[in-house]
Design an enzyme around this catalytic site. Structure first.
Site, PDB file in Angstrom:
ATOM      1  CB  CYS A  43      -0.891   0.100   1.547  1.00  0.00           C
ATOM      2  SG  CYS A  43      -2.042   1.617   1.248  1.00  0.00           S
ATOM      3  CB  CYS A  48      -3.441   2.788  -1.676  1.00  0.00           C
ATOM      4  SG  CYS A  48      -3.598   0.488  -0.811  1.00  0.00           S
ATOM      5  CE  LYS A  51      -4.961   4.483  -5.957  1.00  0.00           C
ATOM      6  NZ  LYS A  51      -5.735   2.896  -5.989  1.00  0.00           N
ATOM      7  CE1 TYR A 177     -10.222  -1.780  -5.843  1.00  0.00           C
ATOM      8  CE2 TYR A 177     -11.311  -3.885  -6.571  1.00  0.00           C
ATOM      9  CZ  TYR A 177     -10.770  -2.593  -5.124  1.00  0.00           C
ATOM     10  OH  TYR A 177     -12.195  -3.166  -5.025  1.00  0.00           O
ATOM     11  CD  GLU A 181      -7.068   1.840  -8.812  1.00  0.00           C
ATOM     12  OE1 GLU A 181      -7.807   1.843  -8.330  1.00  0.00           O
ATOM     13  OE2 GLU A 181      -5.525   1.913  -7.961  1.00  0.00           O
ATOM     14  CG  HIS A 434     -28.590  23.130  -4.266  1.00  0.00           C
ATOM     15  ND1 HIS A 434     -29.184  21.737  -5.414  1.00  0.00           N
ATOM     16  CD2 HIS A 434     -28.722  23.628  -4.803  1.00  0.00           C
ATOM     17  CE1 HIS A 434     -29.435  22.698  -6.340  1.00  0.00           C
ATOM     18  NE2 HIS A 434     -29.042  23.442  -6.530  1.00  0.00           N
ATOM     19  CD  GLU A 439     -28.283  18.859  -4.919  1.00  0.00           C
ATOM     20  OE1 GLU A 439     -29.283  19.228  -3.720  1.00  0.00           O
ATOM     21  OE2 GLU A 439     -27.801  19.055  -5.679  1.00  0.00           O
TER      22      GLU A 439
END
Ligand code: NDP
Length: 449
Positions: A43, A48, A51, A177, A181, A434, A439
């Protein structure tokens, strides 16, 4: 005199191993960890973190273009791969130091060496044998390459973080993944990018709308996607020549395999110590992460349940507490949210439409596709997809799925809602913020057919 040198000996100082070790030490255990490569594991070093830094770098490409719609006239932009690598390496070096300090500060002894399990309580490390009441296997995973002629000419995510030069043209193989990516990263950095995927829809493991929609969005951003074909062999000429399964030839300066990762459990002496491994190499564990040898536990990618850092962290804490604490902590593998940092980003939690139907549930599906407000001025054709899967009988929201900017940030909150068994009625009763994209999740009223 204690019977063993350590209460816990962890092999692998990645996300899971570091967390388990320091958690155990915090509970009073005498802990050592062996790491032969880099502190922080995949990672921190080749996953992670770098990346996501690369993904930020790639996003500037669109940002510079988008700025024009808002009146900005930025100068001619250029990109330096070496600067990105150097800055990324500096940050990773800092994080390696943080991990070392965390371990040492918790009283965990660190061996910077390969560890070999000799028997259920003995480990050979750094030229000597030490003993431990418990051994934890947290050795993670490793990228795999298909066994095709010329596979050695291709690189994987391990090397992608250290390429001496950015290729001018790249072929990325896979549709999961890492493939989406890195195809997005290369494309954003200006590399002529082709994604070769053997299936008909990206991200096969997820809700079908996500992969289909992401494929359209990526293609629109310039990634050439070749579906239902695979790379059959690679040859080196002036460029790399990848022959596809339909006979077509794809020329590129680099080929990246993003074709899955396998548990890193070989060469650790596990089988001779009696630990049963599955065919793919995953350590087989029970619900308490105990292997077939009672004193040996395994977590994270070495187990291959869900290859995600936060899952390994949670498993590490469960094992530490079971061995040295109150054993109250458990993990639910339901509703584990995940994000894929493609461009645009994918965020998802809960059941896909197909999974819900597969369970025989009568479901309502809400789906919305729209142009985010930002792009009303940029002129960019990028769209956002949002989708809810709802169980009609209980009104519970079973799945929340999104492709669009900040999907990871948005879905994290909905993961909490699903963990709390949120109903569609409760989403409807929630006042939106908003103007945001998020939303939309609380204003979807029309079922999609
Ligand atoms: P994935 O399992 O996600 O995807 C592997 C892809 O490679 C699939 O599309 C698969 O095709 C394809 N493939 C497998 N074998 C071959 C082959 N022989 N020839 C051609 N294609 C092949 O693995 P990744 O390597 O992308 O990532 C590994 C894991 O790491 C992920 O599953 C995830 O858990 C984790 N990860 C998490 C990230 C995050 O949280 N953002 C980021 C990166 C990785 P098919 O679909 O047909 O099976």
């Amino acid at each position: 005199m204690p019977q063993y040198d350590y209460d816990l000996f962890t092999i692998g100082a990645g996300s899971g191993g570091v967390r388990a070790s320091r958690w155990a030490a915090g509970l009073g255990a005498r802990v050592a960890v062996a790491e032969e490569r880099y502190l922080g594991g995949t990672c921190v070093n080749v996953g992670c973190i770098p990346k996501k830094l690369f993904a930020y770098a790639a996003h500037f490409h669109d940002d510079f273009e988008d700025a024009a719609g808002y009146g900005w006239r930025p100068g001619a932009a250029s990109f330096e791969w070496k600067t990105l690598l150097a800055n990324k390496d500096r940050e990773i070096g800092r994080l390696n130091g943080v991990y070392e300090r965390i371990l040492k500060g918790s009283g965990v002894e660190i061996f910077r060496a390969h560890a070999l399990v000799i028997d259920p309580h003995t480990i050979e490390v750094d030229g000597r044998r030490v003993t431990a009441a418990h051994i934890l296997i947290a050795t993670g995973g490793w990228p795999t390459k298909p066994a095709i002629p010329g596979a050695e000419l291709a690189f994987t995510s391990n090397e992608a973080f250290h390429l001496p030069e950015l290729p001018r043209r790249v072929a990325v193989v896979g549709g999961g993944y890492i493939a989406v990516e890195f195809a997005s990263i290369f494309n954003g950095l200006g590399v002529d990018t082709t994604l070769v995927y053997r299936g008909a829809r990206l991200l096969k493991a997820f809700d079908a709308d996500l992969g289909r929609f992401l494929g359209e969005q990526m293609a629109q951003k310039g990634v050439r996607i070749v579906y239902e074909r695979n790379v059959a062999n690679i040859e080196r000429g002036p460029a790399l020549r990848s022959t596809l399964t339909d006979g077509a030839v794809l020329e590129s300066d680099g080929v990246m395999f993003a074709t899955g990762r396998a548990p890193n459990t070989r060469g650790l002496g596990l089988e001779s110590a009696g630990v049963r491994l599955a065919a793919g190499g995953a350590a087989m564990v029970d619900e308490n992460y105990q292997t077939s040898v009672p004193s040996i536990h395994a977590i994270g990618d070495a187990v291959d349940r869900m290859q995600l850092t936060p899952v390994a962290l949670a498993e590490g804490m469960v094992v530490a507490e079971r061995l040295f604490g109150k054993a109250e902590r458990t993990i639910s593998y339901d509703n584990v949210a995940t994000a894929i940092f493609s461009h645009p980003t994918v965020g998802t939690v809960g059941l896909s439409e197909a999974q819900a139907r597969g369970r025989g549930l009568d479901i309502a599906v809400y789906r919305s596709t729209f142009t985010p407000l930002k792009h009303t001025l940029t002129g960019r054709a990028e769209k956002t997809l949002m989708k809810l899967v709802v169980d009609r009988a209980s009104d519970r929201v079973l799945g929340v799925h999104m492709v669009g900017a900040e999907a990871g940030e948005i879905i994290q909150g909905f993961a909490v809602a699903l963990t709390c068994a949120a109903t569609k009625k409760q989403l409807d009763a929630t006042i939106g913020i908003h103007p945001t994209s998020a939303e939309e999740f609380v204003t979807m009223r029309q079922e999609s057919v």
